[in-house]
Design a protein around this motif. Structure first.
Motif, PDB file in Angstrom:
ATOM      1  N   GLN A  56       0.815  -1.213   0.000  1.00 47.94           N
ATOM      2  CA  GLN A  56       0.000   0.000   0.000  1.00 47.94           C
ATOM      3  C   GLN A  56       0.852   1.268   0.000  1.00 47.94           C
ATOM      4  OE1 GLN A  56      -2.370  -1.060   3.482  1.00 47.94           O
ATOM      5  NE2 GLN A  56      -4.155  -1.426   2.185  1.00 47.94           N
ATOM      6  N   THR A  57       1.880   1.312   0.848  1.00 48.52           N
ATOM      7  CA  THR A  57       2.680   2.535   0.950  1.00 48.52           C
ATOM      8  C   THR A  57       3.531   2.773  -0.285  1.00 48.52           C
ATOM      9  OG1 THR A  57       4.449   1.341   2.106  1.00 48.52           O
ATOM     10  CG2 THR A  57       2.773   2.416   3.465  1.00 48.52           C
ATOM     11  N   GLN A  58       3.917   1.713  -0.979  1.00 49.35           N
ATOM     12  CA  GLN A  58       4.736   1.854  -2.187  1.00 49.35           C
ATOM     13  C   GLN A  58       3.892   1.900  -3.463  1.00 49.35           C
ATOM     14  OE1 GLN A  58       8.120   2.301  -2.119  1.00 49.35           O
ATOM     15  NE2 GLN A  58       7.810   2.401   0.100  1.00 49.35           N
ATOM     16  N   ASN A  59       2.566   1.927  -3.307  1.00 48.32           N
ATOM     17  CA  ASN A  59       1.657   2.001  -4.462  1.00 48.32           C
ATOM     18  C   ASN A  59       1.908   0.889  -5.477  1.00 48.32           C
ATOM     19  OD1 ASN A  59       0.364   4.418  -3.531  1.00 48.32           O
ATOM     20  ND2 ASN A  59       2.165   5.566  -4.199  1.00 48.32           N
ATOM     21  N   ILE A  60       2.060  -0.320  -4.965  1.00 52.18           N
ATOM     22  CA  ILE A  60       2.301  -1.473  -5.830  1.00 52.18           C
ATOM     23  C   ILE A  60       1.020  -1.815  -6.582  1.00 52.18           C
ATOM     24  CG2 ILE A  60       2.930  -3.921  -5.878  1.00 52.18           C
ATOM     25  CD1 ILE A  60       5.257  -2.018  -5.167  1.00 52.18           C
ATOM     26  N   ASP A  61       1.145  -2.016  -7.892  1.00 54.36           N
ATOM     27  CA  ASP A  61      -0.014  -2.340  -8.729  1.00 54.36           C
ATOM     28  C   ASP A  61      -0.191  -3.831  -8.950  1.00 54.36           C
ATOM     29  OD1 ASP A  61      -0.896   0.386  -9.408  1.00 54.36           O
ATOM     30  OD2 ASP A  61       1.032   0.518 -10.431  1.00 54.36           O
ATOM     31  N   VAL A  62       0.905  -4.590  -8.882  1.00 54.18           N
ATOM     32  CA  VAL A  62       0.827  -6.037  -9.081  1.00 54.18           C
ATOM     33  C   VAL A  62       1.940  -6.688  -8.274  1.00 54.18           C
ATOM     34  CG1 VAL A  62       2.224  -5.932 -11.183  1.00 54.18           C
ATOM     35  CG2 VAL A  62       0.770  -7.916 -10.775  1.00 54.18           C
ATOM     36  N   LEU A  63       1.632  -7.832  -7.700  1.00 54.77           N
ATOM     37  CA  LEU A  63       2.567  -8.582  -6.865  1.00 54.77           C
ATOM     38  C   LEU A  63       2.876  -9.902  -7.557  1.00 54.77           C
ATOM     39  CD1 LEU A  63       4.042  -8.959  -4.118  1.00 54.77           C
ATOM     40  CD2 LEU A  63       1.876  -9.822  -3.188  1.00 54.77           C
ATOM     41  N   ALA A  82      -2.190  -9.987  -0.878  1.00 51.16           N
ATOM     42  CA  ALA A  82      -2.933  -9.670  -2.105  1.00 51.16           C
ATOM     43  C   ALA A  82      -4.425  -9.604  -1.834  1.00 51.16           C
ATOM     44  CB  ALA A  82      -2.627 -10.711  -3.175  1.00 51.16           C
ATOM     45  N   THR A  83      -4.924 -10.522  -1.025  1.00 50.95           N
ATOM     46  CA  THR A  83      -6.342 -10.525  -0.686  1.00 50.95           C
ATOM     47  C   THR A  83      -6.726  -9.264   0.086  1.00 50.95           C
ATOM     48  OG1 THR A  83      -6.413 -12.941  -0.648  1.00 50.95           O
ATOM     49  CG2 THR A  83      -8.152 -11.778   0.536  1.00 50.95           C
ATOM     50  N   VAL A  87      -4.671  -6.217  -4.623  1.00 48.91           N
ATOM     51  CA  VAL A  87      -3.677  -6.154  -5.704  1.00 48.91           C
ATOM     52  C   VAL A  87      -3.581  -7.515  -6.375  1.00 48.91           C
ATOM     53  CG1 VAL A  87      -1.194  -5.919  -6.151  1.00 48.91           C
ATOM     54  CG2 VAL A  87      -2.356  -4.271  -4.689  1.00 48.91           C
ATOM     55  N   PRO A  88      -3.527  -7.580  -7.711  1.00 43.52           N
ATOM     56  CA  PRO A  88      -3.396  -8.875  -8.387  1.00 43.52           C
ATOM     57  C   PRO A  88      -2.115  -9.595  -7.977  1.00 43.52           C
ATOM     58  CG  PRO A  88      -3.949  -7.146  -9.955  1.00 43.52           C
ATOM     59  CD  PRO A  88      -3.621  -6.459  -8.667  1.00 43.52           C
ATOM     60  N   LEU A 244       1.530 -10.134 -17.396  1.00 43.91           N
ATOM     61  CA  LEU A 244       1.772  -8.804 -16.871  1.00 43.91           C
ATOM     62  C   LEU A 244       1.546  -7.730 -17.955  1.00 43.91           C
ATOM     63  CD1 LEU A 244       4.887  -9.719 -14.758  1.00 43.91           C
ATOM     64  CD2 LEU A 244       2.728  -8.837 -13.854  1.00 43.91           C
ATOM     65  N   THR A 245       1.904  -8.040 -19.182  1.00 41.08           N
ATOM     66  CA  THR A 245       1.661  -7.088 -20.279  1.00 41.08           C
ATOM     67  C   THR A 245       0.156  -6.858 -20.457  1.00 41.08           C
ATOM     68  OG1 THR A 245       3.686  -7.824 -21.379  1.00 41.08           O
ATOM     69  CG2 THR A 245       2.065  -6.633 -22.711  1.00 41.08           C
ATOM     70  N   GLY A 246      -0.611  -7.932 -20.277  1.00 38.88           N
ATOM     71  CA  GLY A 246      -2.061  -7.786 -20.343  1.00 38.88           C
ATOM     72  C   GLY A 246      -2.589  -6.898 -19.236  1.00 38.88           C
ATOM     73  N   LEU A 247      -2.050  -7.022 -18.045  1.00 36.59           N
ATOM     74  CA  LEU A 247      -2.455  -6.164 -16.936  1.00 36.59           C
ATOM     75  C   LEU A 247      -2.082  -4.703 -17.208  1.00 36.59           C
ATOM     76  CD1 LEU A 247      -1.473  -8.293 -13.803  1.00 36.59           C
ATOM     77  CD2 LEU A 247      -3.778  -7.742 -14.592  1.00 36.59           C
ATOM     78  N   LEU A 248      -0.919  -4.513 -17.813  1.00 33.99           N
ATOM     79  CA  LEU A 248      -0.475  -3.152 -18.111  1.00 33.99           C
ATOM     80  C   LEU A 248      -1.398  -2.483 -19.124  1.00 33.99           C
ATOM     81  CD1 LEU A 248       1.780  -1.058 -17.632  1.00 33.99           C
ATOM     82  CD2 LEU A 248       2.985  -2.040 -19.566  1.00 33.99           C
ATOM     83  N   ARG A 249      -1.836  -3.264 -20.107  1.00 37.38           N
ATOM     84  CA  ARG A 249      -2.768  -2.706 -21.094  1.00 37.38           C
ATOM     85  C   ARG A 249      -4.098  -2.369 -20.448  1.00 37.38           C
ATOM     86  NH1 ARG A 249      -0.635  -6.803 -24.691  1.00 37.38           N
ATOM     87  NH2 ARG A 249      -2.408  -8.122 -24.200  1.00 37.38           N
TER      88      ARG A 249
END
Length: 249
Positions: A56-63, A82-83, A87-88, A244-249
């Motif tokens: 949360q503090t590092q603004n992570i978009d995917v793990l 993640a739950t 975050v995915p 991951l490329t799909g998530l980025l799109r």
């Protein structure tokens, strides 16, 4: 993106992801780890709560959990974090080994069962060396050596870092880091007169298994811990990159 790393797959993934700012986290169990591209942090998070707070503090978009298949604690923490954060989570886990014709595998649930199997003589080791101790090749990692401290056998243990007590009384430690060649594994088994191989089902290069198969040696194979059912699991870096490329799109 936060990669929980320490494997060759994690290093390859960290260097193949344009479009992501990558942080790779290493447990810090080795003094000279192989470092991936990008930002690296070393050390634990303080359990699932600490990992969730970091996300949360590092603004992570995917793990991405690309840890060793036997790193059960951090994998469980990743699933919980993640739950909690929404975050995915992608698990990158190399496939386990498959028994081949000529193999003599004995699968066990954990290192304790592996040690018990060595002492039970169900492997027939007393017939191989009726007057001396059986000679065991351990490739379970330095933290797994303690499980065999009470086994009356001669051990050759290979690890990246020196082990710590408790340890078997008759133990020779070989400090080395793979990958290992088939010719090298053949020489090692022959030079040390190995009777049985004890290893974990880590997957990846299997030169030691091929060498044991050629010599007709029994192999005690420790099964993997169960994976988290909530994660999306891939088995190759290419699959992870595509996901991951799909998530980025």
């Amino acid at each position: 993106m936060l990669i929980l790393g320490g494997t060759s797959e994690a290093r390859a993934l960290a260097g193949s992801l344009p479009g992501f700012a990558v942080i790779t986290s290493l447990a810090g169990r080795t003094s000279s780890p192989l470092l991936p591209a990008g930002e690296v942090r070393i050390g634990g998070f303080g359990g699932a709560d600490g990992l969730a707070a970091f996300v949360q503090t590092q603004n992570i978009d995917v793990l991405v959990d690309a840890t060793h298949p036997f790193a059960a604690t951090i994998s469980a923490n990743a699933a919980q974090a993640a739950t909690r954060t929404g975050v995915p989570l992608i698990v990158l886990r190399r496939p386990g080994w498959t028994e081949q014709p000529g193999d003599q595998w004995h699968r066990v649930r954990d290192l304790g069962e592996a040690a018990a199997l060595l002492t039970s003589d169900r492997l027939g080791l007393s017939a191989v060396r009726p007057e001396t101790k059986p000679r065991v090749f351990l490739t379970t990692g330095r933290q797994g050596i303690a499980a065999f401290a009470g086994v009356d056998a001669w051990f050759l243990a290979r690890s990246v870092e020196p082990p710590e007590p408790p340890m078997p009384r008759d133990l020779e430690v070989l400090l080395d880091r793979g990958p290992f060649t088939l010719d090298g594994e053949r020489r090692l088994l022959a030079d040390h007169h190995i009777d049985v191989l004890v290893t974990k089902d880590s997957g990846g290069p299997d030169a030691k298994l091929a060498a044991a198969r050629e010599r007709g040696l029994p192999v005690v194979m420790v099964n993997r811990p169960p994976a988290a059912a909530t994660a999306h699991t891939v088995t190759t870096v290419a699959e992870a990159t595509e996901c991951l490329t799909g998530l980025l799109r």
